[in-house]
Design an enzyme around this catalytic site. Structure first.
Site, PDB file in Angstrom:
ATOM      1  CE  LYS A  73      -6.319  11.636   4.604  1.00 39.96           C
ATOM      2  NZ  LYS A  73      -6.913  12.844   3.982  1.00 39.96           N
ATOM      3  CG  ASP A 108       2.255   6.561  -0.988  1.00 38.45           C
ATOM      4  OD1 ASP A 108       3.057   6.674  -0.036  1.00 38.45           O
ATOM      5  OD2 ASP A 108       1.555   7.512  -1.387  1.00 38.45           O
ATOM      6  CG  ASP A 150      10.474  12.467  -2.110  1.00 38.44           C
ATOM      7  OD1 ASP A 150      11.632  12.572  -2.533  1.00 38.44           O
ATOM      8  OD2 ASP A 150       9.628  13.354  -2.303  1.00 38.44           O
ATOM      9  CE  LYS A 169       9.079  11.749  -6.302  1.00 37.79           C
ATOM     10  NZ  LYS A 169       8.864  13.153  -5.980  1.00 37.79           N
ATOM     11  CB  VAL A 176       3.782  10.292  -9.610  1.00 40.27           C
ATOM     12  CG1 VAL A 176       4.894  10.381 -10.647  1.00 40.27           C
ATOM     13  CG2 VAL A 176       4.321   9.706  -8.314  1.00 40.27           C
ATOM     14  CG  ASP A 235      -2.255  13.622  -1.703  1.00 43.26           C
ATOM     15  OD1 ASP A 235      -1.191  13.021  -1.448  1.00 43.26           O
ATOM     16  OD2 ASP A 235      -2.570  14.688  -1.150  1.00 43.26           O
ATOM     17  NE  ARG A 262      -5.140  10.960  -0.279  1.00 43.82           N
ATOM     18  CZ  ARG A 262      -3.910  11.135   0.207  1.00 43.82           C
ATOM     19  NH1 ARG A 262      -2.953  10.319  -0.147  1.00 43.82           N
ATOM     20  NH2 ARG A 262      -3.655  12.121   1.036  1.00 43.82           N
TER      21      ARG A 262
HETATM   22  C1  PRP Z   1       3.856  10.925   1.539  1.00 44.77           C
HETATM   23  C2  PRP Z   1       3.929   9.435   1.190  1.00 44.77           C
HETATM   24  C3  PRP Z   1       4.950   8.890   2.156  1.00 44.77           C
HETATM   25  C4  PRP Z   1       5.871  10.066   2.389  1.00 44.77           C
HETATM   26  C5  PRP Z   1       7.134   9.879   1.590  1.00 44.77           C
HETATM   27  O1  PRP Z   1       2.940  11.089   2.556  1.00 44.77           O
HETATM   28  O2  PRP Z   1       2.671   8.818   1.332  1.00 44.77           O
HETATM   29  O3  PRP Z   1       4.378   8.468   3.377  1.00 44.77           O
HETATM   30  O4  PRP Z   1       5.175  11.242   1.966  1.00 44.77           O
HETATM   31  O5  PRP Z   1       7.966  10.993   1.670  1.00 44.77           O
HETATM   32  P1  PRP Z   1       9.346  10.979   2.447  1.00 44.77           P
HETATM   33  O6  PRP Z   1      10.132   9.783   2.010  1.00 44.77           O
HETATM   34  O7  PRP Z   1       9.977  12.276   1.988  1.00 44.77           O
HETATM   35  O8  PRP Z   1       9.082  10.980   3.920  1.00 44.77           O
HETATM   36  P2  PRP Z   1       2.132  12.456   2.784  1.00 44.77           P
HETATM   37  O9  PRP Z   1       2.792  13.250   3.865  1.00 44.77           O
HETATM   38  O10 PRP Z   1       1.935  13.172   1.497  1.00 44.77           O
HETATM   39  O11 PRP Z   1       0.746  11.943   3.362  1.00 44.77           O
HETATM   40  P3  PRP Z   1      -0.314  10.963   2.656  1.00 44.77           P
HETATM   41  O12 PRP Z   1       0.231   9.560   2.797  1.00 44.77           O
HETATM   42  O13 PRP Z   1      -1.546  11.179   3.464  1.00 44.77           O
HETATM   43  O14 PRP Z   1      -0.475  11.375   1.215  1.00 44.77           O
END
Ligand code: PRP
Length: 180
Positions: A44, A102, A105, A133, A155, A161, A167
Site C-alpha cells: 500500500k 515509497d 530500506d 534510506k 518515518v 504507515d 498514511r
Molecule cells: C514497506 C515499504 C516497501 C518495503 C521497503 O512495505 O512500503 O514496500 O517495506 O522495505 P524493504 O526495502 O526492507 O523491503 P510494508 O511491508 O510496510 O507494506 P506497505 O507498503 O503496505 O506499508
C-alpha cells in the site's frame, strides 16, 4: 503548518514533496524521452506517491499495482515478503517497467519484485522510490530514481504507515511513538 501532536518532527513538507516529484519527473522524462513505459506501483505504501507522480507524467501510460507486505505491522522489515497480488504476466511481457515504491530500506521488496517482473517477460525494470534510506542493505540494489534520501529512522505519512496508521498525512515525519 502545525503538525499533529503524534508527529515529533516533519522531515518533508507537502510542498517539498511536490517539488521533489517535479524534479523526479524531469529526470524520468530525460531518461525515457519518447520511449513508452508502464508504471507498476507497490501497495500500500506507494499509493499516495504514485497518484501524484503519474499525474505529472505523459498521458499514454499504463498503470498496474502489486500488493506486497514485509513489515507485518512492525517497525522493521520481517525479513520475508508476502506477495498478495501480482498482475498477470501479459501486463509485463515486452514492456519497459518503472517499479514505484515509497521507501527502499533493506532492498528485499524491490529486488524480489524486480526479478519477478523480469521473469514474467518484461524487457527492462527500472526502480523509483520516494525515499532511499541511508542503511546497509541486505540486497545490493540502488534505485534508478529517488526523490529524497532519509536517515535510518522510522518515518510516516504520505503513504507510509505505523501499524497501518498515518498514511493519510500530507507530509513525511517522525512519529513520537517510534523508538528508532
Ligand atoms: C514497506 C515499504 C516497501 C518495503 C521497503 O512495505 O512500503 O514496500 O517495506 O522495505 P524493504 O526495502 O526492507 O523491503 P510494508 O511491508 O510496510 O507494506 P506497505 O507498503 O503496505 O506499508
Amino acid at each position: 503548518m502545525v503538525e499533529p501532536s503524534y508527529v515529533g518532527e516533519v522531515l518533508f513538507t507537502a510542498e517539498e514533496i511536490q517539488a521533489g516529484i517535479r524534479r523526479l519527473c524531469g529526470e524520468l522524462m530525460h531518461t525515457y524521452k519518447d520511449k513508452k513505459f508502464s508504471v507498476v506501483s507497490v501497495l500500500k505504501g506507494a499509493a499516495v506517491f504514485t497518484a501524484d507522480l503519474i499525474r505529472q507524467l505523459p498521458g499514454d501510460l499504463k498503470l498496474n499495482f502489486i500488493v506486497v507486505s514485509s513489515y507485518h505491522r512492525e517497525q522493521r522489515s520481517s525479513g520475508s515478503i508476502t506477495v498478495e497480488y501480482m498482475p498477470p504476466s501479459a501486463e509485463f511481457a515486452g514492456q519497459r517497467i518503472l517499479l514505484v515504491d515509497d521507501i527502499l530500506d533493506t532492498g528485499m521488496t524491490l529486488s524480489h519484485l524486480q526479478k519477478e517482473i523480469l521473469l514474467r517477460g518484461a524487457r527492462e525494470v527500472k526502480t523509483c522510490v520516494l525515499l532511499e534510506k541511508r542503511v546497509t542493505r541486505t540486497q545490493p540494489i540502488r534505485p534508478d530514481f529517488r526523490c529524497f534520501f532519509v536517515d535510518n529512522i522510522f518515518v510516516v505519512g504520505y503513504g507510509l504507515d505505523l501499524a497501518e496508521r498515518y498514511r493519510n498525512l500530507p507530509f513525511i515525519g517522525v512519529p513520537r511513538e517510534a523508538t528508532r
